[in-house]
Structures are given as C-alpha cells and as structure tokens.
Write a protein that holds these residues in place. Structure first.
Motif, PDB file in Angstrom:
ATOM      1  N   GLN A  68       0.981  -1.276   0.059  1.00 49.74           N
ATOM      2  CA  GLN A  68       0.109   0.009  -0.123  1.00 49.74           C
ATOM      3  C   GLN A  68       0.939   0.936   0.138  1.00 49.74           C
ATOM      4  OE1 GLN A  68      -2.257  -1.120   3.576  1.00 49.74           O
ATOM      5  NE2 GLN A  68      -4.488  -0.910   2.022  1.00 49.74           N
ATOM      6  N   ALA A  69       0.395   2.273  -0.270  1.00 50.51           N
ATOM      7  CA  ALA A  69       1.108   3.552  -0.548  1.00 50.51           C
ATOM      8  C   ALA A  69       1.801   3.865   0.798  1.00 50.51           C
ATOM      9  CB  ALA A  69       0.026   4.695  -1.140  1.00 50.51           C
TER      10      ALA A  69
ATOM     11  N   VAL B  97       5.744   4.921   1.744  1.00 47.37           N
ATOM     12  CA  VAL B  97       6.144   6.413   2.613  1.00 47.37           C
ATOM     13  C   VAL B  97       6.865   6.234   3.809  1.00 47.37           C
ATOM     14  CG1 VAL B  97       4.970   8.598   3.951  1.00 47.37           C
ATOM     15  CG2 VAL B  97       4.085   7.573   1.569  1.00 47.37           C
ATOM     16  N   ALA B  98       6.296   5.233   4.561  1.00 45.78           N
ATOM     17  CA  ALA B  98       7.010   4.700   5.680  1.00 45.78           C
ATOM     18  C   ALA B  98       8.637   4.381   5.349  1.00 45.78           C
ATOM     19  CB  ALA B  98       6.367   3.669   6.506  1.00 45.78           C
TER      20      ALA B  98
ATOM     21  N   PHE C  71      18.257  19.857   8.239  1.00 46.99           N
ATOM     22  CA  PHE C  71      17.118  18.754   7.577  1.00 46.99           C
ATOM     23  C   PHE C  71      16.146  18.818   8.504  1.00 46.99           C
ATOM     24  CE2 PHE C  71      15.659  14.412   7.758  1.00 46.99           C
ATOM     25  CZ  PHE C  71      15.558  14.001   6.288  1.00 46.99           C
ATOM     26  N   GLY C  72      14.832  18.485   7.965  1.00 48.27           N
ATOM     27  CA  GLY C  72      13.648  18.324   8.737  1.00 48.27           C
ATOM     28  C   GLY C  72      12.724  17.506   7.666  1.00 48.27           C
ATOM     29  N   MET C  73      11.838  16.967   8.341  1.00 47.77           N
ATOM     30  CA  MET C  73      10.901  15.855   7.435  1.00 47.77           C
ATOM     31  C   MET C  73       9.522  15.875   8.166  1.00 47.77           C
ATOM     32  SD  MET C  73      11.833  12.118   5.790  1.00 47.77           S
ATOM     33  CE  MET C  73      12.063  11.333   7.708  1.00 47.77           C
ATOM     34  N   SER C  74       8.463  15.913   7.663  1.00 49.77           N
ATOM     35  CA  SER C  74       7.210  15.951   8.265  1.00 49.77           C
ATOM     36  C   SER C  74       6.134  15.476   7.364  1.00 49.77           C
ATOM     37  CB  SER C  74       6.874  17.214   8.739  1.00 49.77           C
ATOM     38  OG  SER C  74       7.048  18.278   7.785  1.00 49.77           O
ATOM     39  N   ASP C  75       4.896  15.127   7.740  1.00 50.24           N
ATOM     40  CA  ASP C  75       3.803  14.923   6.880  1.00 50.24           C
ATOM     41  C   ASP C  75       3.237  16.182   6.550  1.00 50.24           C
ATOM     42  OD1 ASP C  75       3.915  11.827   6.475  1.00 50.24           O
ATOM     43  OD2 ASP C  75       3.687  12.048   8.689  1.00 50.24           O
TER      44      ASP C  75
ATOM     45  N   LEU D 289       4.810  13.950   1.290  1.00 52.75           N
ATOM     46  CA  LEU D 289       6.025  13.748   2.271  1.00 52.75           C
ATOM     47  C   LEU D 289       6.940  14.874   2.085  1.00 52.75           C
ATOM     48  CD1 LEU D 289       7.820  12.181   4.281  1.00 52.75           C
ATOM     49  CD2 LEU D 289       8.856  11.130   2.497  1.00 52.75           C
ATOM     50  N   GLU D 290       7.137  15.894   3.018  1.00 57.01           N
ATOM     51  CA  GLU D 290       7.730  17.065   3.173  1.00 57.01           C
ATOM     52  C   GLU D 290       9.213  16.970   3.759  1.00 57.01           C
ATOM     53  OE1 GLU D 290       6.026  21.009   4.435  1.00 57.01           O
ATOM     54  OE2 GLU D 290       7.397  20.693   5.866  1.00 57.01           O
TER      55      GLU D 290
END
Length: 570
Positions: free
Chosen positions: A296-297, A301-302, A323-327, A367-368
């Motif tokens: 699944q999508a 993403v995970a 660096f940064g990452m978020s939904d 996904l940012e």
C-alpha cells in the motif's frame, strides 16, 4: 515531525534561534509597513489560517512587531502631546520652535542635494569644455537635485526671517522667545531620542537571541497553525491570457501554487512519474499484474521516511544542513466543509496512513523534506505517493525560499551595537522628526488595531460562515525574500540540495519495489532519465522582444517608454 537544525545564537532556554527569525524580528523595527502587515494581517486576522513556517518561527516575529508598534505609538503620542502642550502654553515660542526644526530639516535636505548636484555640475562644465557627449540621465538628475537644492535654500531663508518677524508681531523680546523655544525644543529632543534609544535597545535584543516567549491564546493558536499537518490552499482563478499577448502566455506564475509559504516553485515532474505494478517475467500485462497489490502507498512512505532520516543527526558531509521531515496534508479552500474537527489537534498515525491510501479524496498527502543553508536559504521538497489504477504514481515538486532583505541584517554588521549605535539612532530620529510628525495621522488607527487584537483572541476558522474562506492570505517569510533573479550563487546550492534529495528518494523507491518483487525495469529507466536531465525548469519568465511568432508573423512591440528611462546621449 522532525525538527530542523538551524544556526544562530541561543535563547535563555538554550534553543538555537534560526537566523531568519532574528532578521524578521529586526525587520519589524526597521520597516514600519512590514510591522503593520504582521499585526493586521497575521495577528489580528483570526478568520484565516496562518501559513506554514519554513526555516523560522512566526511567534517571536509577531511579538516583536507588537513591541515595536507600542514603542512607535508611544513615541509619536508623546511628541504630539509635547507639541500641543507647548502650543497651548506659549503659541509664539512653539511656532518659533517649529520654524527652527523646519530650518534644520531644510538645511539637511540642502546639504544632501548639494553633495550630489555639485559633482554633477562640475562634470557638466568639464563635458562642455572638452566637447564630450553626455548621458541624458545625468542631465535630468542634475536638474532634479538643483531644483531640490534651490527650494531648500529658499525655504531656509524664509524660516530664518520668520523668527524675528514672529517676535515683532507678538511683541515678545527675541531673546525670551528663543529661550522658550529652546526649552520646548529640548523637550521634543529628549522625547524623540529616548524613544529612538528604546527602539534600538529592543532591536539589539534580537541580535543577542533574546526573543520573547509570549503565552496567550492567540500566540498559541499561531504556533499551532504554523506547524499544523493540514494546509489549506487556494486554487487559481480561471483566467485566460489576452488574445495576442504572448508575454502573458509565456510568463511563469506560481502565485497560486498549493505549497503555501514554501517559496518559489522551482522544479516539478510534469507529468508525475507513473509505472505499472507488474511481476517479473514474460507475458501480457494482465498476466503479470499483482492480485492483490504487493504493498500500500503508506508502506512506501514509511520506507522512504526511514531512508531519508539517514541524512539527519550528523554535523558533517554525510547529512544535509537544517534537515527536517514531516507529513503535510493539503486541502483546497473550496473543499473545506462545515465539519472541521481535523483542524483541531494533531492526527494519529493511522489516520494519516488512511489519507495516504485514498488517492481520490479531497485530502492530498505530501512527504515534506527540508534543508536549510545558513538558517535562511530553505529548500523544501514535496513528494506525493499514490497507488491507483494498479500503478504507482510519484508527484515531485521543489520550492525554495531565498534570503531575507539585506537591510534586516544590520545588527550583524560591524559597529552596529553598543552606545554609539544608540547615539546614531537618536540622531537619525531627529533628522526624520518632520517626516514622523507628518505620519501622526496613524494615531487615529490605534483604536481599530487594538479592537482587532481583542477580536483575534477567538479562533474563528473552526466556526463555518457562509461565503468566508479560511485559507492563508499571505506568508510573512515569502513576502520578505529577495527576488529569485537576485539569488545568484544561491541557486547552485538550492539545485544541489534538490538533486541530492531527488536521487536518494528515487534510489530508495527502487530498493523498496525490488524487495516487493516488482518489475523495476520501467521505473529504473524513467528514474535514470530524471536524474540525468537535471533541474531545467526554474520558473524563469521567457522574454520575447522585437520578435515574430508563427506563419502570420506579428511583432511584439516594446512599450514607448522603453529606452527613454535609461537615458541617452545629449
């Protein structure tokens, strides 16, 4: 949500303060229009959501805007009170004091224009003597500054003669009149210098990282909205270019991009990368399709999140700076209905996964991934992953925020701190006093500003109202950024970060598909094409001047004013 690492001084709590935050906090003291925009269109506007903040914290900027507004308002009010009190106590002396202040201002204007007009006049004489050609712009500049110099000299002479005339008309001795005027003038000077020193001292606090930590309902709302997972964007209005206007047809417009607050849209896969999910082997497409699908999508993403986190946590070349990452979940402004519980609080992990797996819903998950150089230059990559039509679709976009204006960096320059800086600020305030008095009408707007602040304590986006949209109307960081054309060498850094993130995402996706027994030959071919192509679309406008298009060629004439403004030979 991963927190980005930024550079800059630390506050009392030991938290590193982004440079962009400090510069924007300084900007509200240096730029009156910017300060009023922050207060009116951010703090007082509780009908719209706050745009996401990239590379800075909006709450200290708003708090400093209010502090600067209070200092400016109190200073203007005190000056007006002193002037009106002086006028009521001794009208003649107050008039003389006003004339002396106007004389100082006229003399300043005369000196400024003389420093420009005298060298231009000398050059004109030299050009005539040697029969040299002159630019028309130089002649026009000379005429403008000479005119301003003459007006300043005439007004200065009139003001000098006005003082004895006032003394003669009122019957008050000139010496007594000047003494009273000196007392009034010193009162105004003390008020102006004191307020200017207070503003400069508050400005110095931003350079030392002493940012306020306000605790009120409105500030908590702003902080929550600038970090919220859900972002509301506006769809562009349907607008057709004017017939025959090729400038509108060829111009690039990202004013209505969905990625609110992220800056200029510089790169996007158009169309998105789509591949059929097929098994290895020979045969028809129907025979090789998975049933059921191998993943699944949200699982992809995970996996990408796990792989991208390898770029974080280090302070060397193996990681990305800041660096940064978020939904991020985007929803169009027109698709916001009466049920808005999703705007309150954070969403659980399983709820976000459910949104990811619904490709045709009104919510669009991205996904940012962010990186920041020197705390100001922010590059943000958005990747949307969907599985639909028995195929995998990857939608990739990259946005960039350029640096803040150079005039907001004044406190990082040499000699802009300490007692001498306070003294220079006081002198500048005295020079600008006549212009500030002309701006005293702004005091009439104080009640409306305070009333708007009282109304803003209630968050109104949770209460539907017919015909009222709640999407963000502006981003403070986007409003105060240098133009993309002026970014110069920063473009190389931005493109480098975009390509690093893009390459890693594609390779991680390739590994994931291989682990799930998906035929990746088509994917690898398209991914290689994307990597080798490079970033070509930076959103530049294409200028076509004095050219013809098509079989029935039509010339695109330049405006008549073109060429006249740049000057010519006399």
């Amino acid at each position: 949500m991963a927190q980005s690492r930024t550079v800059g001084p630390e506050n009392s709590a030991g938290t590193v303060i982004p440079k962009a935050t400090r510069y924007l906090c300084a900007g509200v003291y240096l730029d009156r229009e910017f300060r009023e925009m922050v207060i009116r269109r951010v703090y007082n506007d509780s009908h719209h959501m706050v745009a996401p903040s990239y590379g800075f914290d909006l709450v200290p900027v708003v708090a400093h805007a209010w502090r600067a507004w209070r200092l400016d308002t109190i200073g203007s009010a005190l000056v007006i009170i002193v002037l009106l009190g002086s006028l009521a106590w001794a009208p003649a002396a107050a008039t003389v004091a006003a004339a002396l202040f106007a004389l100082c201002w006229s003399a300043t204007v005369a000196v400024r224009n003389a420093l420009i007009a005298v060298p231009l006049k000398a050059k004109e004489r030299a050009d005539r003597f040697f029969h040299r050609a002159r630019w028309g712009s130089e002649s026009r500049d000379l005429a403008v500054h000479l005119r301003a110099l003459k007006l300043a000299c005439v007004s200065s002479g009139v003001l000098v003669l006005a003082v004895p005339m006032i003394s003669s008309a009122t019957g008050v001795p000139l010496v007594s009149l000047l003494q009273q005027a000196a007392i009034m003038g010193m009162s105004v000077v003390l008020v102006v210098c004191g307020c200017a020193a207070a503003r400069r001292h508050a400005l110095h606090q931003t350079a030392k990282g002493r940012l306020p930590a306000p605790d009120s309902r409105r500030y908590r709302t702003i902080d929550e909205q600038q970090r919220h997972t859900f972002v509301i964007y506006s769809r562009p209005a349907k607008k057709e270019p004017a017939p025959g206007d090729f400038r509108d047809i060829l111009a690039f417009d990202d004013s209505h991009k969905p990625f609110v607050g992220a800056g200029r849209l510089i790169h996007r896969w158009n169309p998105p990368l789509n591949i059929h999910l097929l098994q290895f082997g020979e045969g028809s497409m129907a025979a090789r399709e998975f049933d059921p699908l191998p993943f699944q999508a949200h699982e992809l993403v995970a996996y990408l999140k796990k792989e991208m986190r390898r770029l974080d946590g280090q302070d060397d070349a193996t990681s990305l700076p800041g660096f940064g990452m978020s939904d991020r979940i985007y929803v169009a402004e027109a698709d916001v209905d009466g049920r808005r519980d999703w705007l309150q609080g954070e969403r659980a992990e399983h709820e976000i996964e459910d949104i990811i797996d619904r490709p045709f819903d009104r919510f669009h998950h991205f996904l940012e991934i962010r990186s920041s150089v020197s705390g100001e230059l922010v590059t943000t990559v958005f990747l949307r992953i969907t599985v639909k039509g028995r195929a995998l679709s990857l939608d990739f976009a990259a946005c960039a925020l350029t640096r803040t204006p150079d005039e907001y960096h004044v406190l990082d320059e040499y000699g802009e701190d300490g007692p001498t800086a306070l003294l220079r600020a006081a002198v500048r305030a005295l020079v600008e006093l006549p212009a500030d008095i002309m701006q005293a009408w702004r005091l009439f707007r104080v009640p409306s500003v305070l009333l708007g602040a009282c109304r803003a304590r209630r968050t109104r986006i949770h209460y539907p109202k017919r015909g009222v949209k709640i999407g963000p109307k502006l981003s403070v960081r986007e409003e105060k950024r240098v133009s993309w054309e002026s970014a110069q060498l920063d473009r190389t850094l931005i493109s480098d970060h975009v390509k690093l993130i893009e390459d890693r995402l594609l390779k991680a996706a390739t590994d994931f598909l291989r682990e799930h027994k998906v035929d990746i030959s088509e994917f690898e071919e398209r991914a290689t094409s994307i990597i080798n192509t490079g970033i070509m679309n930076f959103g530049e406008s294409i200028n076509v001047n004095n050219s013809a298009v098509g079989a029935n060629a039509m010339r695109l004439d330049l405006p008549e004013s073109f060429g006249q403004s740049s000057g010519g030979h006399a």
